[in-house]
Motif scaffolding. Structure first.
Motif, PDB file in Angstrom:
ATOM      1  N   VAL A  11       5.113 -34.035  -7.391  1.00 56.35           N
ATOM      2  CA  VAL A  11       4.020 -33.381  -6.657  1.00 56.35           C
ATOM      3  C   VAL A  11       4.500 -33.003  -5.264  1.00 56.35           C
ATOM      4  N   GLU A  12       4.232 -31.758  -4.896  1.00 55.00           N
ATOM      5  CA  GLU A  12       4.637 -31.232  -3.586  1.00 55.00           C
ATOM      6  C   GLU A  12       3.367 -30.780  -2.855  1.00 55.00           C
ATOM      7  N   ALA A  13       3.239 -31.178  -1.583  1.00 59.08           N
ATOM      8  CA  ALA A  13       2.010 -30.897  -0.836  1.00 59.08           C
ATOM      9  C   ALA A  13       1.843 -29.407  -0.532  1.00 59.08           C
ATOM     10  N   GLY A  69       9.483 -27.454   3.453  1.00 56.83           N
ATOM     11  CA  GLY A  69       9.878 -28.242   4.628  1.00 56.83           C
ATOM     12  C   GLY A  69      11.292 -27.904   5.069  1.00 56.83           C
ATOM     13  N   THR A  70      12.077 -28.934   5.318  1.00 57.25           N
ATOM     14  CA  THR A  70      13.430 -28.740   5.855  1.00 57.25           C
ATOM     15  C   THR A  70      14.306 -27.919   4.922  1.00 57.25           C
ATOM     16  N   SER A  71      14.066 -28.023   3.619  1.00 52.96           N
ATOM     17  CA  SER A  71      14.994 -27.429   2.654  1.00 52.96           C
ATOM     18  C   SER A  71      15.005 -25.903   2.632  1.00 52.96           C
ATOM     19  N   SER A  72      14.191 -25.244   3.464  1.00 48.45           N
ATOM     20  CA  SER A  72      14.314 -23.784   3.600  1.00 48.45           C
ATOM     21  C   SER A  72      14.735 -23.412   5.021  1.00 48.45           C
ATOM     22  N   SER A  89      17.565 -24.819   6.858  1.00 44.85           N
ATOM     23  CA  SER A  89      18.844 -25.413   7.235  1.00 44.85           C
ATOM     24  C   SER A  89      19.825 -24.327   7.667  1.00 44.85           C
ATOM     25  N   SER A  90      21.057 -24.731   7.939  1.00 42.25           N
ATOM     26  CA  SER A  90      22.119 -23.749   8.231  1.00 42.25           C
ATOM     27  C   SER A  90      22.650 -23.130   6.941  1.00 42.25           C
ATOM     28  N   LYS A  91      22.166 -23.622   5.807  1.00 42.13           N
ATOM     29  CA  LYS A  91      22.482 -23.086   4.476  1.00 42.13           C
ATOM     30  C   LYS A  91      23.959 -23.266   4.125  1.00 42.13           C
ATOM     31  N   LEU A  92      24.567 -24.315   4.678  1.00 40.91           N
ATOM     32  CA  LEU A  92      25.966 -24.594   4.368  1.00 40.91           C
ATOM     33  C   LEU A  92      26.065 -25.758   3.395  1.00 40.91           C
ATOM     34  N   ILE A  93      26.926 -25.604   2.417  1.00 40.50           N
ATOM     35  CA  ILE A  93      27.291 -26.707   1.538  1.00 40.50           C
ATOM     36  C   ILE A  93      28.659 -27.135   2.048  1.00 40.50           C
ATOM     37  N   TYR A  96      21.631 -31.749   2.898  1.00 38.61           N
ATOM     38  CA  TYR A  96      21.372 -30.882   1.748  1.00 38.61           C
ATOM     39  C   TYR A  96      22.512 -31.036   0.728  1.00 38.61           C
ATOM     40  N   THR A  97      23.745 -30.995   1.252  1.00 38.86           N
ATOM     41  CA  THR A  97      24.933 -31.014   0.401  1.00 38.86           C
ATOM     42  C   THR A  97      24.972 -32.232  -0.525  1.00 38.86           C
ATOM     43  N   THR A  98      24.423 -33.366  -0.051  1.00 37.89           N
ATOM     44  CA  THR A  98      24.530 -34.604  -0.833  1.00 37.89           C
ATOM     45  C   THR A  98      23.249 -34.926  -1.612  1.00 37.89           C
TER      46      THR A  98
HETATM   47  C1  LIG Z   1      18.473 -27.060  11.453  1.00 32.46           C
HETATM   48  C2  LIG Z   1      19.018 -27.773  10.258  1.00 32.46           C
HETATM   49  C3  LIG Z   1      20.228 -27.377   9.718  1.00 32.46           C
HETATM   50  C4  LIG Z   1      20.741 -28.049   8.601  1.00 32.46           C
HETATM   51  N1  LIG Z   1      21.865 -27.576   8.040  1.00 32.46           N
HETATM   52  C5  LIG Z   1      22.377 -28.197   6.953  1.00 32.46           C
HETATM   53  C6  LIG Z   1      23.513 -27.653   6.315  1.00 32.46           C
HETATM   54  O1  LIG Z   1      24.007 -26.595   6.673  1.00 32.46           O
HETATM   55  N2  LIG Z   1      24.016 -28.347   5.262  1.00 32.46           N
HETATM   56  C7  LIG Z   1      23.489 -29.523   4.835  1.00 32.46           C
HETATM   57  O2  LIG Z   1      24.038 -30.112   3.907  1.00 32.46           O
HETATM   58  N3  LIG Z   1      22.351 -30.027   5.382  1.00 32.46           N
HETATM   59  C8  LIG Z   1      21.792 -29.376   6.419  1.00 32.46           C
HETATM   60  N4  LIG Z   1      20.640 -29.845   6.990  1.00 32.46           N
HETATM   61  C9  LIG Z   1      19.986 -31.018   6.415  1.00 32.46           C
HETATM   62  C10 LIG Z   1      19.171 -30.644   5.155  1.00 32.46           C
HETATM   63  O3  LIG Z   1      18.535 -29.416   5.332  1.00 32.46           O
HETATM   64  C11 LIG Z   1      18.156 -31.731   4.862  1.00 32.46           C
HETATM   65  O4  LIG Z   1      18.819 -32.971   4.797  1.00 32.46           O
HETATM   66  C12 LIG Z   1      17.425 -31.511   3.525  1.00 32.46           C
HETATM   67  O5  LIG Z   1      16.954 -30.192   3.385  1.00 32.46           O
HETATM   68  C13 LIG Z   1      16.261 -32.481   3.432  1.00 32.46           C
HETATM   69  O6  LIG Z   1      15.612 -32.300   2.206  1.00 32.46           O
HETATM   70  P1  LIG Z   1      14.404 -33.245   1.778  1.00 32.46           P
HETATM   71  O7  LIG Z   1      14.083 -32.916   0.374  1.00 32.46           O
HETATM   72  O8  LIG Z   1      14.746 -34.661   2.122  1.00 32.46           O
HETATM   73  O9  LIG Z   1      13.216 -32.877   2.773  1.00 32.46           O
HETATM   74  P2  LIG Z   1      12.228 -31.613   2.754  1.00 32.46           P
HETATM   75  O10 LIG Z   1      12.901 -30.381   2.343  1.00 32.46           O
HETATM   76  O11 LIG Z   1      11.533 -31.591   4.071  1.00 32.46           O
HETATM   77  O12 LIG Z   1      11.196 -31.989   1.613  1.00 32.46           O
HETATM   78  C14 LIG Z   1      10.158 -32.938   1.792  1.00 32.46           C
HETATM   79  C15 LIG Z   1       8.925 -32.383   1.115  1.00 32.46           C
HETATM   80  O13 LIG Z   1       7.923 -33.405   1.035  1.00 32.46           O
HETATM   81  C16 LIG Z   1       6.668 -32.757   1.088  1.00 32.46           C
HETATM   82  N5  LIG Z   1       5.629 -33.744   1.420  1.00 32.46           N
HETATM   83  C17 LIG Z   1       5.417 -34.363   2.604  1.00 32.46           C
HETATM   84  N6  LIG Z   1       4.359 -35.177   2.529  1.00 32.46           N
HETATM   85  C18 LIG Z   1       3.875 -35.089   1.262  1.00 32.46           C
HETATM   86  C19 LIG Z   1       2.784 -35.682   0.568  1.00 32.46           C
HETATM   87  N7  LIG Z   1       1.947 -36.548   1.177  1.00 32.46           N
HETATM   88  N8  LIG Z   1       2.572 -35.342  -0.730  1.00 32.46           N
HETATM   89  C20 LIG Z   1       3.403 -34.463  -1.372  1.00 32.46           C
HETATM   90  N9  LIG Z   1       4.438 -33.877  -0.747  1.00 32.46           N
HETATM   91  C21 LIG Z   1       4.681 -34.174   0.544  1.00 32.46           C
HETATM   92  C22 LIG Z   1       6.866 -31.698   2.169  1.00 32.46           C
HETATM   93  O14 LIG Z   1       5.906 -30.660   2.089  1.00 32.46           O
HETATM   94  C23 LIG Z   1       8.292 -31.221   1.884  1.00 32.46           C
HETATM   95  O15 LIG Z   1       8.333 -30.053   1.070  1.00 32.46           O
HETATM   96  C24 LIG Z   1      20.056 -29.161   8.068  1.00 32.46           C
HETATM   97  C25 LIG Z   1      18.832 -29.539   8.600  1.00 32.46           C
HETATM   98  C26 LIG Z   1      18.308 -28.839   9.671  1.00 32.46           C
HETATM   99  C27 LIG Z   1      16.974 -29.205  10.214  1.00 32.46           C
END
Ligand SMILES: Cc1cc2nc3c(=O)[nH]c(=O)nc-3n(C[C@H](O)[C@H](O)[C@H](O)COP(=O)(O)OP(=O)(O)OC[C@H]3O[C@@H](n4cnc5c(N)ncnc54)[C@H](O)[C@@H]3O)c2cc1C
Length: 419
Positions: free
Chosen positions: A50-52, A58-61, A63-67, A385-387
């Motif tokens: 389930v995604e809110a 959130g963060t996953s769109s 990022s710097s988009k690098l692997i 993101y990469t891991t």
């Molecule tokens: C500026 C920036 C640059 C980066 N560049 C890189 C890069 O180049 N390479 C790399 O490897 N990593 C990079 N990272 C790190 C990477 O982007 C993050 O580690 C990764 O995207 C995190 O993913 P996630 O799924 O943990 O979090 P998110 O993508 O934030 O997902 C969490 C989700 O949980 C949902 N949620 C929250 N509360 C609830 C709830 N109560 N019920 C249901 N859903 C909920 C949110 O809506 C969200 O969609 C970067 C990060 C940033 C900020």
């Protein structure tokens, strides 16, 4: 192959959420949650996610988009993290998603004649070596004139030479969506606009309790669903502390984690404004700055500052933008101005272990943690993101231990994503 995720599929998925009991309920549809759903469902478990808001909202769109392994983590002597990330990069480029993850060359301009070429050269050589089997081209040392031929947009006095090395890039939102779709193809039930607002619990004979599912609000229809699951895995990134509070825990105390949000801002500028054949990595006083090719644009960033305000829409400030412009302009023949900026976006890194807004987030760990604060609930947080795939596997391993049945080991290192 098309995977139904439209309105009709959503209705059916909501019915399933209300009626079924799942082995695993995943909270959060970022890359980590999508990865957890795929890992669990491809081991033969019944899975709901389930995604809110929306997948990768959130963060996953943002990022710097690098692997990548992260060249700068080598300087912090974090070899384990770099090696793990480079192994994932290799898997993604060759086996899991060669249609989505592409190699990209970077130039590292050198400013000092002898020691820097040796120092950075040794780092990049180690980076290539940790990357294992030759999946990306090896780095090359470039003379001053050769570097300027590849990067005519750079000021001649901004470098004495350069090192060219390779990393990889991905459309982060599209990739997350594709991982979620792959999970759906395996039978996972994935819904968006569905927010966890509480947890279901059963009393245990010893007076304790176990989590047996979650209360989920359908943000479209308003209904409240009680979703039953034998294990709940929380993958909500920077919202992890809120979820821990919902579950009755207090972030930072024993058996919990603290996730500090660190804001990173990127500028988007037209491709023709910087004459370069490769990406660029520039050293800054605190970290590094990337200039990354992105279709008809460059993405330039990023910053790294603690963030305690609204997590849904982190706001770039004038100071963030000026910081990026100042650092990139230090090497450009024709400096960028505010008028060149086509777009700005900000994202929040979910960093482990911060406490309060005074923590310098550049130094916080990029590693991940998996904890089980109480029976039935697993929390995975941190990482990059990469891991994501390793994080997902580790989280599902812990959940599987709580299921008390034999479940096959993770197979996601052999499961290509759709497309
Ligand atoms: C500026 C920036 C640059 C980066 N560049 C890189 C890069 O180049 N390479 C790399 O490897 N990593 C990079 N990272 C790190 C990477 O982007 C993050 O580690 C990764 O995207 C995190 O993913 P996630 O799924 O943990 O979090 P998110 O993508 O934030 O997902 C969490 C989700 O949980 C949902 N949620 C929250 N509360 C609830 C709830 N109560 N019920 C249901 N859903 C909920 C949110 O809506 C969200 O969609 C970067 C990060 C940033 C900020």
């Amino acid at each position: 192959m098309s995977v139904p995720m439209g309105p009709r599929a959503r209705e059916a998925a909501l019915r399933r959420l209300a009626e079924d009991e799942f082995d695993v309920l995943v909270v959060g549809g970022g890359v980590v949650g999508a990865g957890v759903a795929l890992d669990a469902v491809s081991r033969g478990l019944s899975v709901a996610l389930v995604e809110a808001r929306d997948l990768a909202a959130g963060t996953s769109s943002r990022s710097s988009k690098l692997i990548h392994g992260g060249l700068r983590y080598l300087e912090q002597l974090d070899f384990r993290l770099v090696r793990e990330a480079l192994r994932e990069r290799g898997l993604l480029v060759t086996r899991l998603a060669p249609h989505l993850v592409r190699p990209v060359p970077f130039l590292f301009p050198l400013r000092h004649r002898v020691w820097e070429r040796g120092y950075v050269g040794a780092g990049v050589l180690l980076y290539d070596t940790l990357g294992g089997a030759r999946v990306l081209p090896r780095h090359r040392q470039l003379s001053h004139s050769r570097a300027l031929r590849e990067a005519p947009g750079l000021r001649s006095d901004a470098l004495v030479g350069a090192i060219k090395y390779y990393d990889a890039q991905v459309d982060d939102a599209r990739f997350t969506m594709t991982v979620a779709r792959t999970a759906v193809q395996y039978g996972a039930c994935v819904t968006t606009r569905t927010k966890v607002t509480g947890f279901l619990r059963d009393e245990l004979p010893d007076g304790g309790a176990r989590v047996t599912g979650a209360v989920v609000r359908d943000l479209e229809g308003g209904a409240e669903l009680r979703v039953r699951a034998r294990q709940v895995i929380n993958a909500t990134g920077v919202w992890t502390d809120e979820i821990q509070r919902l579950a009755g825990g207090s972030p930072g105390s024993g058996g919990s984690v603290t996730v500090q949000a660190s804001k990173g801002v990127h500028l988007v500028v037209p491709r023709e404004r910087i004459r370069l054949d490769t990406g660029l990595i520039l050293r800054t006083e605190k970290s590094v700055l990337f200039v990354i090719p992105w279709g008809p644009h460059w993405i330039v960033g990023t910053t790294d500052t603690p963030w305690d305000l609204d997590k849904v829409e982190p706001a770039p400030t004038r100071a963030d933008i000026d910081y990026i412009l100042e650092h990139v302009n230090a090497v450009l023949r024709t400096p960028l101005t505010h008028d060149d900026i086509e777009g700005v976006y900000a994202g929040l890194r979910p960093l482990l272990g911060g406490s309060g807004s005074s923590s310098p987030t550049v130094k916080l760990s990029r590693e991940h943690a998996v904890i089980r604060p109480e029976p039935g609930l697993v929390i995975v947080a941190g990482g990059k993101y990469t891991t994501y795939r390793v994080m997902a596997k580790d989280a599902v391993d812990v959940a599987v231990a709580g299921l008390g049945q034999k479940v096959p080991a993770s197979v996601t290192d052999r499961v290509p994503v759709l497309g």
